[in-house]
Design a protein around this motif. Structure first.
Motif, PDB file in Angstrom:
ATOM      1  N   GLY A  78     -10.965   5.969   1.457  1.00 43.92           N
ATOM      2  CA  GLY A  78     -10.150   5.544   2.583  1.00 43.92           C
ATOM      3  C   GLY A  78     -11.002   4.874   3.645  1.00 43.92           C
ATOM      4  O   GLY A  78     -12.237   4.850   3.566  1.00 43.92           O
ATOM      5  N   PRO A  79     -10.381   4.336   4.686  1.00 40.66           N
ATOM      6  CA  PRO A  79     -11.150   3.606   5.707  1.00 40.66           C
ATOM      7  C   PRO A  79     -12.177   4.486   6.410  1.00 40.66           C
ATOM      8  O   PRO A  79     -13.276   4.028   6.723  1.00 40.66           O
ATOM      9  N   PRO A  97      -3.830   5.468   4.759  1.00 38.49           N
ATOM     10  CA  PRO A  97      -3.824   4.714   3.504  1.00 38.49           C
ATOM     11  C   PRO A  97      -5.209   4.667   2.906  1.00 38.49           C
ATOM     12  O   PRO A  97      -6.192   4.493   3.608  1.00 38.49           O
ATOM     13  N   THR A  98      -5.282   4.837   1.585  1.00 43.12           N
ATOM     14  CA  THR A  98      -6.578   4.846   0.914  1.00 43.12           C
ATOM     15  C   THR A  98      -6.587   3.916  -0.290  1.00 43.12           C
ATOM     16  O   THR A  98      -7.255   4.174  -1.270  1.00 43.12           O
ATOM     17  N   THR A 119      -7.161  -2.140  -0.371  1.00 41.60           N
ATOM     18  CA  THR A 119      -7.268  -2.930   0.851  1.00 41.60           C
ATOM     19  C   THR A 119      -7.938  -2.145   1.963  1.00 41.60           C
ATOM     20  O   THR A 119      -8.791  -2.670   2.691  1.00 41.60           O
ATOM     21  N   SER A 120      -7.582  -0.865   2.101  1.00 41.68           N
ATOM     22  CA  SER A 120      -8.187  -0.048   3.157  1.00 41.68           C
ATOM     23  C   SER A 120      -9.656   0.226   2.885  1.00 41.68           C
ATOM     24  O   SER A 120     -10.398   0.580   3.792  1.00 41.68           O
ATOM     25  N   THR A 121     -10.103   0.080   1.652  1.00 39.10           N
ATOM     26  CA  THR A 121     -11.530   0.200   1.329  1.00 39.10           C
ATOM     27  C   THR A 121     -12.255  -1.099   1.607  1.00 39.10           C
ATOM     28  O   THR A 121     -13.381  -1.113   2.117  1.00 39.10           O
TER      29      THR A 121
END
Length: 624
Positions: A139-140, A247-248, A251-253
């Motif tokens: 996740g971010p 969100p994980t 895209t969030s990575t």
């Protein structure tokens, strides 16, 4: 036979060997290799060795920014934390052997033993990689933590192995950027440490992008929800839990990864634009005398001295301000051999400049063998002398000789320990600094000598600069490793030291590579290669001013230590909360808790259904 419309179908990719089938076969083959302890170990050693290609002689400086990615992805895929630590250790072993492979002819198998011991420093780093990157797309929050923690962990490894007793800071990742001007500007701000940290940040960002890309490929297009980092995805699922409201997905990575890479680019641009630059302060003419290979033997010291005298005489009439000879250029103590001192003084008078020699001999006034930089003027030794402080393990002394003395029987380890000096010295030459007309002249050039691999230690050149040195000098000899990467690696370190301190640096050797670098780390003139026996004269620009690194020192290392301490504190608090939640008063099964309530009766369990039978009447076995 004709097929009806319902029976006709297109063969799948895996049936006709298409891209999907090939990809699946490659994935299965890779999984089998990684499941094998021996194959995985070999892969770890190999990927750990890759960063060595960024250093001279290959000098693929750009490769440093992705060279750690295969190592990171391997540690990330480890099935257990212990296996990730083992991947870190074996990768560290591969890296140390690759960077120091030129020691093999001298130390033989002992090189691998030392590399294996130092490789242990990367075991915690491998564990950290799995902790922060493992288990699906991070996740971010976890991705952002990886961009800070993993470079900090790498810096701690470099700091510990930089201790003289462990071999010194040879092969620091940031040193691979010795010919990249923006990286050298970063070195003027935070030393080689800051460059190393930023290189690892970029590697971490690329690894996160690779993880996000793999997660995107593996996620069905029809899926409406992003992948969860805490959902088991294979053997790497034991990682930090993800919050349900964060969100994980891929895209969030990818976003934190791109932000990390952009931060490095922005910092490099900011350093290029705003970091203090050295102010020009005249110039000086320095001659480097490189005698070249002299055959070993009883008279080798005499032959080398004669060659150096002949080459130095070629400088007569060329008006040098200083002449520099390499490490071990004089094999006699000048107090014990006044005839040698008179010969060098006569050379100084002929050339019209002081000569900085390096004496490798048993001293007449103190017990033991010293390596000493000695300044000789027209009237003989000036009295300025620097005794080498940091010795090369096994090359100049054997640590714990009573325990490790057997190394002399398997390689060219030191038969007798050299003695150390106890302080650094700034010397003053007899020639003034040259200024442009109308700007006056300073009285004497202040020089700061270093011997051999002391040029790898950023703190020593920083100390000399703070003590007033206007020119840094490194006297070296790498003739034992003449046809290896070592001479070029050693010469490249002078560029980084010059950029860090804002002072020019001369790297003078017996057999090459000799080189000179200006106050910003750029090369001055041409180098003298390993096949040359020559004397070269360089017009070296001088500078004043104080770089951020000279002023603030090793602040990136201190920041990295704080990051790791904060991580340890956070993990400790999380563990305490988890344990206190399990043992809270009133919880069933804990001291002080009331009796557990009886379970609510439910429907009686149904009798198990009889096993299905095959056509031959035997019970079907699961998985068959």
């Amino acid at each position: 036979m004709e097929l009806s419309g319902d029976d006709r179908r297109e063969p799948k990719d895996d049936e006709r060997g298409g891209p999907g089938g090939r990809r699946e076969r490659y994935r299965q083959r890779a999984a089998r290799l990684l499941a094998s302890r021996w194959w995985r170990g070999g892969i770890a050693v190999t990927v750990g060795a890759l960063p060595a290609l960024a250093f001279p002689a290959p000098s693929l400086w750009w490769f440093a920014y992705v060279a750690l990615v295969p190592w990171m992805l391997l540690a990330r895929s480890a099935p257990t934390p212990r296996r990730a630590a083992l991947d870190g250790w074996l990768g560290g072993l591969g890296f140390m052997v690759a960077v120091h492979h030129w020691l093999l002819p001298s130390l033989h198998v002992f090189t691998v033993v030392i590399a294996a011991l130092l490789g242990l420093l990367w075991a915690p780093w491998g564990w950290l990689v799995r902790r922060l990157l493992g288990g699906g797309a991070p996740g971010p929050g976890r991705a952002a933590a990886a961009l800070v923690v993993l470079p900090s962990g790498w810096l701690m490894v470099e700091l510990v192995r930089s201790w003289e007793g462990l071999g010194g800071p040879w092969g620091l990742l940031g040193s691979s950027q010795w010919q990249v001007p923006p990286a050298l500007r970063l070195a003027s701000v935070g030393g080689v440490w800051l460059v190393s940290a930023f290189v690892v940040v970029v590697n971490t960002g690329v690894a996160l992008l690779a993880v996000a890309g793999a997660a995107r490929v593996a996620t069905p297009r029809s899926s409406s929800s992003p992948a969860r980092a805490d959902v088991p995805t294979g053997p790497t699922s034991t990682t930090l839990p993800a919050r349900a409201d964060v969100p994980t997905g891929p895209t969030s990575t990818a976003l934190p990864a791109l932000a990390g890479i952009l931060t490095v680019a922005t910092a490099a641009a900011a350093a290029w634009a705003w970091a203090p630059r050295p102010e020009p302060a005249g110039h000086t003419r320095v001659a480097v005398v490189q005698p070249g290979i002299i055959a070993d033997g009883i008279a080798s010291a005499d032959k080398r001295l004669a060659r150096e005298e002949a080459l130095t005489r070629t400088l007569v009439g060329r008006d040098p301000d200083l002449v520099v000879w390499g490490e071990s250029s004089v094999g006699f103590d000048l107090a014990d051999r006044p005839d040698v001192a008179r010969r060098i003084a006569a050379l100084s008078r002929e050339v019209g400049a002081d000569i900085l020699v390096n004496v490798d001999a048993r001293r007449s006034d103190r017990p033991g063998i010293f390596k000493s930089s000695v300044l000789v003027g027209p009237d003989g030794p000036t009295g300025d002398r620097y005794d080498k402080m940091r010795l090369v393990p096994f090359g100049e002394y054997i640590p714990a000789r009573s325990l490790l003395g057997w190394a002399t029987s398997v390689g060219k380890a030191a038969g007798e320990d050299r003695r150390r000096g106890d302080h650094q010295v700034v010397m003053r030459t007899g020639r003034d600094i040259r200024h442009e007309e109308g700007h006056g002249r300073d009285h004497g050039l202040r020089i700061g000598p270093l011997v051999c691999f002391e040029s790898a230690f950023p703190d020593m050149s920083r100390r000399l600069t703070r003590d007033g040195a206007q020119l840094l000098l490194a006297q070296s000899a790498t003739s034992s490793f003449q046809n290896s990467w070592a001479p070029r690696q050693h010469a490249s370190l002078a560029a980084v030291r010059a950029a860090e301190t804002g002072r020019p640096m001369v790297h003078a050797t017996l057999t090459g590579v000799s080189a000179v670098y200006g106050p910003e780390g750029s090369r001055v003139g041409s180098t003298i290669g390993t096949s040359a026996s020559a004397a070269a004269l360089y017009d070296v620009p001088l500078a004043t001013g104080e770089t951020a690194y000279v002023k603030w020192g090793d602040w990136p290392v201190h920041a990295a230590l704080l990051v790791l301490l904060a991580l340890g504190l956070t993990e400790g608090l999380r563990t305490l909360r988890r344990n206190s939640g399990r043992t809270a008063p009133g919880a069933p099964g804990t001291p002080g808790a009331g009796a557990p309530e009886p379970p609510t009766p439910g429907p009686a369990p149904e009798p198990p259904a009889p096993h299905a039978r095959t056509a031959h009447g035997s019970p079907a076995r699961p998985g068959r």
